[in-house]
Design an enzyme around this catalytic site. Structure first.
Site, short mmCIF file in Angstrom:
data_model
loop_
_atom_site.label_atom_id
_atom_site.label_comp_id
_atom_site.label_asym_id
_atom_site.label_seq_id
_atom_site.Cartn_x
_atom_site.Cartn_y
_atom_site.Cartn_z
N LYS A 78 -6.93 20.35 9.50
CA LYS A 78 -8.21 20.84 10.01
C LYS A 78 -8.56 20.18 11.34
CE LYS A 78 -10.00 23.89 7.06
NZ LYS A 78 -8.85 24.29 6.31
N LYS A 81 -6.24 33.27 4.27
CA LYS A 81 -7.10 33.90 5.27
C LYS A 81 -6.94 33.26 6.65
CE LYS A 81 -10.71 35.77 4.25
NZ LYS A 81 -11.91 35.76 3.48
N LYS A 123 2.30 30.24 3.47
CA LYS A 123 1.56 30.81 2.35
C LYS A 123 0.64 31.94 2.81
CE LYS A 123 -2.52 27.98 2.55
NZ LYS A 123 -3.77 27.74 1.93
P1 TYM Z 1 -9.33 28.19 -1.60
O1 TYM Z 1 -10.64 28.88 -1.57
O2 TYM Z 1 -8.62 27.93 -0.32
O3 TYM Z 1 -8.33 28.95 -2.54
C1 TYM Z 1 -8.73 29.27 -3.86
C2 TYM Z 1 -7.56 29.17 -4.81
O4 TYM Z 1 -6.52 30.05 -4.39
C3 TYM Z 1 -5.31 29.34 -4.30
N1 TYM Z 1 -4.49 29.89 -3.23
C4 TYM Z 1 -3.19 30.13 -3.36
N2 TYM Z 1 -2.35 29.94 -4.37
C5 TYM Z 1 -1.07 30.30 -4.20
N3 TYM Z 1 -0.59 30.87 -3.06
C6 TYM Z 1 -1.40 31.07 -2.01
N4 TYM Z 1 -0.94 31.64 -0.91
C7 TYM Z 1 -2.77 30.69 -2.12
N5 TYM Z 1 -3.84 30.76 -1.29
C8 TYM Z 1 -4.88 30.24 -1.99
C9 TYM Z 1 -5.71 27.91 -3.99
O5 TYM Z 1 -4.69 27.01 -4.35
C10 TYM Z 1 -6.93 27.76 -4.84
O6 TYM Z 1 -6.58 27.47 -6.16
N6 TYM Z 1 -10.55 23.45 -2.40
C11 TYM Z 1 -10.37 24.73 -3.05
C12 TYM Z 1 -11.61 25.24 -3.76
C13 TYM Z 1 -12.18 24.25 -4.70
C14 TYM Z 1 -11.68 23.93 -5.99
C15 TYM Z 1 -12.55 22.93 -6.49
C16 TYM Z 1 -10.62 24.38 -6.75
C17 TYM Z 1 -13.27 23.49 -4.46
N7 TYM Z 1 -13.50 22.68 -5.55
C18 TYM Z 1 -12.36 22.38 -7.77
C19 TYM Z 1 -10.44 23.83 -8.01
C20 TYM Z 1 -11.30 22.84 -8.51
C21 TYM Z 1 -9.97 25.73 -1.99
O7 TYM Z 1 -10.18 25.54 -0.82
O8 TYM Z 1 -9.45 26.85 -2.44
#
Ligand code: TYM
Length: 331
Positions: free
Chosen positions: A111, A198, A195
């Protein structure tokens, strides 16, 4: 019964990476575990602090959770910002998180590279907030994709440190939910460079609400290589992304058909892409029907959030009370 927590940031529509990385595992667990699934709206502030967009995104994420089949009569669905106990626990945990270890987190360094003009303190303490999200319900399992592996490692460090410092075993160590082969899921993007996500560019991600014509266009533009030249060579790294996507949405005999064609060097990537696009469209069709129905049902959305906040706060309040006692407050 083991407790499960997971969330998705409210930064717009969900894509297939979110679905296969988080939501699908969650669907498999909601009947067998006590499940909490939340909209991580505070988390989205670190990169998307636009009030109108935040509101619309949170609504969209809720709609898509429900459309995918997360069932609020068995799982608890809530918005992170409806639970004041989470930021309180985050603040308390911050006193036991060290700047040095937070600066070494890969997602933080990324980031800093991507948004050098907005290296806010929330970015640095992102893993602490994520730990608070998880341990506020004392969760043991966290269904997330591979990109969240290091954040969960940090969560386990913070839990161990807290338990050791306050001489307790109150918090279980949270682990990512893994597939039967022990792997965590990483859904590739259509350009094959990494991966699906967005921030990796809209063109290489398929969103759950993409129209069929958009899906066809994106898939037909997916990056491929020039094709195999020797019979029975293993799949080249430059084409595995399309086979991985095919495996997620297509029937096993379809996958086998294209693997055989690749092995025989007579594969036509145009045919593979057409099949992949149609299988994605068929896979998403029932979810899209639900999305449309839910978009018009404000009363239901409100009810889900209201009930979810109530249930979640019960559990969160209990945790926080014990944490405060352990730390020397509420004496
Ligand atoms: P975020 O919003 O970026 O993504 C949400 C979930 O989607 C999964 N994900 C993927 N898995 C596999 N392949 C991909 N290409 C892919 N893109 C996204 C992410 O691994 C995630 O599980 N920090 C987290 C959100 C969060 C969270 C938490 C999750 C905040 N607090 C507590 C679990 C527990 C995040 O940015 O996810």
């Amino acid at each position: 019964m083991d407790i499960v927590v997971s969330g998705i940031r409210s930064t717009g529509r969900l894509h297939l990476g979110n679905y296969f990385g988080a939501v699908r595992q969650f669907l498999g667990m909601q009947r067998t575990h006590r499940c909490y699934f939340f909209i991580a709206d505070y988390h989205s502030l670190t990169t998307h602090p636009d009030p109108a967009a935040l509101k619309a995104s949170s609504r969209q994420v809720l709609i898509e959770y429900l459309a995918c089949g997360i069932d609020p009569s068995i799982a608890t669905i809530y918005r992170q910002s409806d639970i004041p106990e989470i930021p309180e626990l985050y603040m308390l945990l911050n006193m036991h998180a060290y700047v040095g270890e937070l600066e070494r987190v890969v997602s933080f360094k990324e980031k800093v590279r991507k948004q050098p003009d907005n290296v806010n303190a929330g970015l640095l303490t992102y893993p602490v907030l994520m730990t608070a999200d998880i341990i506020i319900h004392r969760a043991r399992w966290v269904p997330v994709g591979k990109d969240q592996e290091q954040h969960l490692e940090m969560a386990r460090n913070f839990v161990q440190r807290f338990n050791r410092f306050y001489e307790t075993d109150f918090f279980p160590e949270p682990y990512p939910f893994r597939q039967s082969d022990g792997q965590m899921i990483k859904v590739p993007g259509l350009d094959g460079s990494g991966k699906m996500g967005k921030s990796e560019g809209e063109a290489q991600a398929i969103f759950l609400s993409d129209e069929p014509s958009v899906i066809r266009k994106k898939v037909m533009r997916a990056v491929t290589d020039s094709g195999p030249t020797t019979v029975n060579t293993p799949l080249a790294a430059t084409i595995t992304h399309l086979f991985q996507l095919l495996e997620l949405v297509s029937a096993p005999d379809v996958v086998k058909h294209f693997l055989d064609a690749y092995a025989q060097c007579n594969i036509r990537y145009g045919d593979l892409k057409k099949q992949l696009a149609e299988d994605i469209i068929a896979f998403l069709s029932p979810i899209q029907e639900q999305i449309k129905a839910l978009e018009a049902d404000d009363a239901r959305l409100k009810r889900v959030l209201h009930d979810g906040a109530e249930k979640s706060r019960q559990s969160a309040g209990h945790t926080l009370q014990i944490v405060r006692e352990l730390m020397g407050f509420n004496s």
